[in-house]
Design an enzyme around this catalytic site. Sequence first.
Site, PDB file in Angstrom:
ATOM      1  N   SER A   7      -1.744   3.022  -1.324  1.00 32.41           N
ATOM      2  CA  SER A   7      -2.475   2.588  -2.510  1.00 32.41           C
ATOM      3  C   SER A   7      -2.400   3.664  -3.582  1.00 32.41           C
ATOM      4  O   SER A   7      -2.727   4.825  -3.335  1.00 32.41           O
ATOM      5  CB  SER A   7      -3.943   2.330  -2.170  1.00 32.41           C
ATOM      6  OG  SER A   7      -4.100   1.224  -1.336  1.00 32.41           O
TER       7      SER A   7
ATOM      8  N   HIS B 211      -9.246   1.688  -6.771  1.00 37.33           N
ATOM      9  CA  HIS B 211     -10.074   1.795  -5.567  1.00 37.33           C
ATOM     10  C   HIS B 211      -9.927   3.139  -4.862  1.00 37.33           C
ATOM     11  O   HIS B 211     -10.640   3.408  -3.895  1.00 37.33           O
ATOM     12  CB  HIS B 211      -9.824   0.620  -4.609  1.00 37.33           C
ATOM     13  CG  HIS B 211      -8.468   0.533  -4.000  1.00 37.33           C
ATOM     14  ND1 HIS B 211      -7.490  -0.315  -4.456  1.00 37.33           N
ATOM     15  CD2 HIS B 211      -7.925   1.176  -2.932  1.00 37.33           C
ATOM     16  CE1 HIS B 211      -6.419  -0.214  -3.695  1.00 37.33           C
ATOM     17  NE2 HIS B 211      -6.647   0.699  -2.768  1.00 37.33           N
TER      18      HIS B 211
END
Length: 305
Positions: free
Chosen positions: A260, A133
């Site tokens: 992330s 992502h």
Amino acid sequence: MPVPDGLHTPITNIITSESPVVAPMVSPGSTGDGEVIALGNEDQVEPIPRPESFAEARMEIEIPDLPDIGIASFGAPPNFEAVIGTDERVQIQETEKYPWRVTASLLITAADNSQWIGTGWFISPRTLITAGHCVYIKHSGVAGRDGWVKKIQVMPGRNGNQLPFGLVNSGEFFTVTGWGENGLENYDYGAIILPNAFPQDLGFFGFAALSDEELLQSVGNIGGYPGDKPAGTLWYDNRKISNVNPEKVFYEIDTAGGQSGAVNYIIRDGERIGVAIHAYGGTTANSGTRISANVYTNLDAWKRS
């Protein structure tokens, strides 16, 4: 080595089912040139960082506080990276040393020119691994935002406004169909390919597909660039790996949005070896995409010298 297929089929913005780990698959890392943080006495976790002043930076940059890239695909507030109980993260000051310098702060520009933050880690001089992502946005609900991001600025060893090695812009990315086409959590990993390597020999992490037994006996280590701390600062925590399944590794290591894409690595035979790509969490555990045999094969194919 066969090319992964199905949901692990690699895809890229440049036009040109899990396998059990029977025997370990290991890609060695490199400490590069220059200073290296010595291992702790336990040979399992990093030593507690010393609160020393940061060396004079080669470059400085001012970037305002920006949101975690995960919000673009999953919405706000993010619920996939969390501090579990007491926040035990410590700030890394000596970011110019290995292994901290092979973790990079990412400034991500999406297709609609919105900007976000994330984390990546080197597996070769020109390749960084990150969450899927971070390179490919899904289900944002914003016109013109979904799909491949436009650009990522890679800043290894960043410490606030100080960039000891400068930055490189990238516009070449990989992920897999499981994430890019289907948006499935178990396949949320990708790669950033730099047009050229940094002039300095920074080194890079090794990575491995290991057995359940070995993973569950290991301590995981995560350093990254969380959005709940001063912009561009590097924070670290470690904790024993608590659970695994064929696609994921679970742990109580404290993280926050912005981390992330960070590597969860173990110390194995004196080397730092990535075993998962951090991306998610919850109230009792955070988690990362496990480096399975298929993931290992893709990472190995994405390495660029």
